[in-house]
Design a protein around this motif. Structure first.
Motif, short mmCIF file in Angstrom:
data_model
loop_
_atom_site.label_atom_id
_atom_site.label_comp_id
_atom_site.label_asym_id
_atom_site.label_seq_id
_atom_site.Cartn_x
_atom_site.Cartn_y
_atom_site.Cartn_z
N UNK A 23 0.82 -1.01 -0.05
CA UNK A 23 0.05 0.06 -0.07
C UNK A 23 0.85 1.17 -0.11
N UNK A 24 0.30 2.29 -0.41
CA UNK A 24 0.94 3.70 -0.47
C UNK A 24 0.29 4.26 0.86
N UNK A 25 -0.47 3.88 1.54
CA UNK A 25 -1.16 4.55 2.81
C UNK A 25 -0.18 4.48 3.93
N UNK A 26 -0.27 5.20 4.81
CA UNK A 26 0.73 5.11 5.90
C UNK A 26 0.14 3.72 7.04
N UNK A 27 0.81 3.40 7.94
CA UNK A 27 0.25 2.29 8.87
C UNK A 27 -0.61 2.77 9.73
#
Length: 57
Positions: A23-27
């Protein structure tokens, strides 16, 4: 009243770590979406990264 803790099986943890890595989202964003504490996700990432490195050796 005691807090009910959610338990996750190994396969779920491995798939979640793989999902995080793709993913490109943050944790933090993913933790919120999955309703899993960010610290738990970090533990899983650390645990399964180590396993992945051991398998390559």
């Amino acid at each position: 009243m005691g807090e009910h803790r959610q338990r996750y099986n190994e396969e779920f943890k491995k798939q979640t770590v793989q999902f995080i890595q793709e993913q490109t989202k943050t944790v933090g964003d993913l933790a919120e979406e999955l309703n899993i504490p960010k610290s738990t996700l970090h533990q899983w990432m650390s645990q399964y990264r180590e396993l992945k490195n051991e398998l390559k050796s």
